[in-house]
Scaffold this active site. Structure first.
Site, PDB file in Angstrom:
ATOM      1  N   ARG A  63      42.657  76.250 -68.793  1.00  0.00           N
ATOM      2  CA  ARG A  63      43.197  75.392 -69.858  1.00  0.00           C
ATOM      3  C   ARG A  63      42.072  74.872 -70.752  1.00  0.00           C
ATOM      4  O   ARG A  63      42.264  74.575 -71.920  1.00  0.00           O
ATOM      5  CB  ARG A  63      44.019  74.237 -69.267  1.00  0.00           C
ATOM      6  N   TYR A 116      58.748  77.082 -92.144  1.00  0.00           N
ATOM      7  CA  TYR A 116      59.134  77.517 -90.809  1.00  0.00           C
ATOM      8  C   TYR A 116      59.808  76.351 -90.082  1.00  0.00           C
ATOM      9  O   TYR A 116      59.294  75.244 -90.057  1.00  0.00           O
ATOM     10  CB  TYR A 116      57.909  78.006 -90.030  1.00  0.00           C
ATOM     11  N   ASP A 188      49.206  77.182 -93.400  1.00  0.00           N
ATOM     12  CA  ASP A 188      49.763  78.153 -92.460  1.00  0.00           C
ATOM     13  C   ASP A 188      49.821  79.490 -93.184  1.00  0.00           C
ATOM     14  O   ASP A 188      50.613  79.681 -94.106  1.00  0.00           O
ATOM     15  CB  ASP A 188      51.158  77.708 -91.996  1.00  0.00           C
ATOM     16  N   LYS A 213      52.955  86.981 -84.585  1.00  0.00           N
ATOM     17  CA  LYS A 213      53.492  87.819 -85.649  1.00  0.00           C
ATOM     18  C   LYS A 213      52.548  88.992 -85.918  1.00  0.00           C
ATOM     19  O   LYS A 213      52.336  89.796 -85.036  1.00  0.00           O
ATOM     20  CB  LYS A 213      53.732  86.954 -86.886  1.00  0.00           C
TER      21      LYS A 213
HETATM   22  C1  LIG Z   1      56.684  82.024 -86.360  1.00  0.00           C
HETATM   23  C2  LIG Z   1      55.966  81.066 -87.191  1.00  0.00           C
HETATM   24  C3  LIG Z   1      55.405  79.905 -86.635  1.00  0.00           C
HETATM   25  C4  LIG Z   1      55.565  79.556 -85.187  1.00  0.00           C
HETATM   26  O1  LIG Z   1      54.937  80.496 -84.375  1.00  0.00           O
HETATM   27  P1  LIG Z   1      55.352  80.744 -82.828  1.00  0.00           P
HETATM   28  O2  LIG Z   1      54.287  81.661 -82.372  1.00  0.00           O
HETATM   29  O3  LIG Z   1      56.728  81.330 -82.835  1.00  0.00           O
HETATM   30  O4  LIG Z   1      55.309  79.416 -82.163  1.00  0.00           O
HETATM   31  C5  LIG Z   1      54.714  79.060 -87.481  1.00  0.00           C
HETATM   32  N1  LIG Z   1      54.583  79.327 -88.796  1.00  0.00           N
HETATM   33  C6  LIG Z   1      55.103  80.436 -89.350  1.00  0.00           C
HETATM   34  C7  LIG Z   1      54.934  80.664 -90.812  1.00  0.00           C
HETATM   35  C8  LIG Z   1      55.827  81.332 -88.576  1.00  0.00           C
HETATM   36  O5  LIG Z   1      56.358  82.424 -89.140  1.00  0.00           O
END
Ligand SMILES: *Cc1c(COP(=O)(O)O)cnc(C)c1O
Length: 405
Positions: A63, A116, A188, A213
């Site tokens: 961790r 998101y 982001d 992603k």
């Molecule tokens: C999917 C997504 C998240 C969250 O990611 P997870 O890995 O599903 O927790 C945050 N920001 C954007 C733009 C996303 O597409």
């Protein structure tokens, strides 16, 4: 079997053939699937392992740090041009760590009115429980962002291109506002990846990614990352990951590191497929509207062309016949899958019933809702994550699925 023999076997089960193999010369770094590391004996090194004061303390517990996770952090920091990176269990663990780690009671956040859904609910609902005030604005409108700033504003948070509306935020303009106001800009950049967009070079203080992603790219592991200055990443690691617990699994970090190797090849295909699909959909009689930053019809196309090296693999569209047509489409697709998430090798299609969604969100004003509906959503949008298949096959699949019969 004698009793003593059984005892020996019990110990063997735990110890036989365990432990590191220091002489192995594997070309690929091994997966350190362990929670714990052999500690240095008592002294300054052990204290550093436990207190993590230096920049590279000895490993103690996963961790706190793990070589496989660290390998991924080093790759990501290098890719994004950051001093340091912090890998987390999911994208949301990264978003929540940067927001909760940088904000304290009494601070104010300016965030995106619709992005998101996890980040949006975090800003719209949960942060308020901790005495953090939040103003949600259309971050693509620089004036709205500027007008929302208060003396206690600490962060501007923006997602670009945004999920699911594909709105494009002017990063250099927001960075300038943030710099003048002495606040942090957090971007982001999940949809863009470090290959298509360079938020830190454009003046952002932190970049976050959902590694789940494109960066992993295989649809088989959750992960997230924050990139920023060494000092702040070190503090976020201690306060947000070690204490709040959103640490990444070494196995997922290993998968994501492997996925990253082909990122450039994959993004090329995602982008060309998305452009081909967008062009096809734009001319289809059943389609009311297509939203893709690479199309000249996109309201932020010029900004996207300036700010991004390519337009990404995500697009949305609306059908003339609304929800009924979408239900038929979802039933008839063969190559596309009806599923959420994005950045998979497979093409995914997902319907956002935006009318229903907007109705149940209490923290966006009726005015904002009306504008979002009129300008971006209609009664619902189909979000497409284009995969790595042949563009011709994807187009044929949508073509047959949209036939009115
Ligand atoms: C999917 C997504 C998240 C969250 O990611 P997870 O890995 O599903 O927790 C945050 N920001 C954007 C733009 C996303 O597409």
């Amino acid at each position: 079997m004698g009793k003593d023999n059984k005892k020996q076997l019990d110990t063997l089960l735990a110890h036989a053939s365990s432990g590191p193999e220091p002489a192995a010369t594997s070309l690929i770094r091994p997966l350190h699937m362990t929670t714990s590391f052999k500690l240095p004996s008592f002294g300054p090194e052990l204290l550093d392992a436990l207190l993590m004061e230096s920049d590279a303390p000895p490993y103690a517990y996963t961790r706190w740090g793990n070589p496989t996770v660290k390998e991924l952090e080093e790759k990501l920091a290098a890719l994004e041009g950051a001093e340091a990176a912090l890998v987390t269990a999911s994208g949301m663990a990264a978003v929540s760590a940067v927001l909760m780690g940088m904000l304290k009671q009494g601070d104010h956040l300016v965030a995106q009115e619709l992005c998101y859904v996890g980040s949006q609910d975090l800003s719209g609902r949960h942060l308020k429980q901790y005495g953090i005030s939040v103003t949600l604005v259309d971050t693509t409108d620089v004036k709205q962002v500027e007008a929302a700033l208060q003396s206690n504003t600490k962060i501007i948070f923006a997602e670009t291109p945004s999920n699911p509306l594909l709105r494009v935020v002017n990063i250099p303009a927001l960075a300038e506002i943030a710099r003048r106001a002495g606040v942090y800009l957090v971007v982001d950049s999940t949809f863009a990846t470090p290959l298509l967009q360079r938020p830190l070079e454009m003046g952002a203080d932190f970049v976050v990614h959902s590694l789940t992603k494109y960066l992993n790219g295989h649809g088989d592991a959750l992960g997230g990352a924050i990139m920023g200055s060494m000092e702040e990443i070190k503090r976020l690691r201690k306060e947000m990951i070690i204490h709040l617990g959103g640490a990444a699994s070494p196995f997922n970090a290993w998968l994501i590191s492997r996925g990253l190797v082909t990122l450039s090849l994959r993004m090329e295909r995602h982008c060309t497929n998305a452009m081909a699909l967008a062009r096809f959909l734009e001319t289809h009689p059943a389609v009311k509207r297509v939203c893709y930053p690479g199309l000249a019809s996109h309201p932020h196309h010029e900004l996207a062309a300036r700010q991004m090296s390519h337009f990404g693999g995500m697009l949305t569209f609306q059908l003339n016949e609304g929800l009924n047509a979408v239900i038929k489409l979802a039933e008839k697709i063969r190559i596309f899958s009806y599923a959420t998430s994005l950045g998979h090798p497979h093409s995914l299609l997902f319907y956002y019933p935006t009318d229903i969604y907007l109705d149940q969100v209490e923290y966006i004003s009726p005015d904002q809702k009306r504008r979002i509906r009129e300008e971006w959503m209609g009664e619902g949008i189909v979000r497409v994550s284009t995969g790595l298949e042949s563009a011709d096959d994807l187009i044929s699949d949508l073509e047959q699925a949209m036939e009115s019969k």
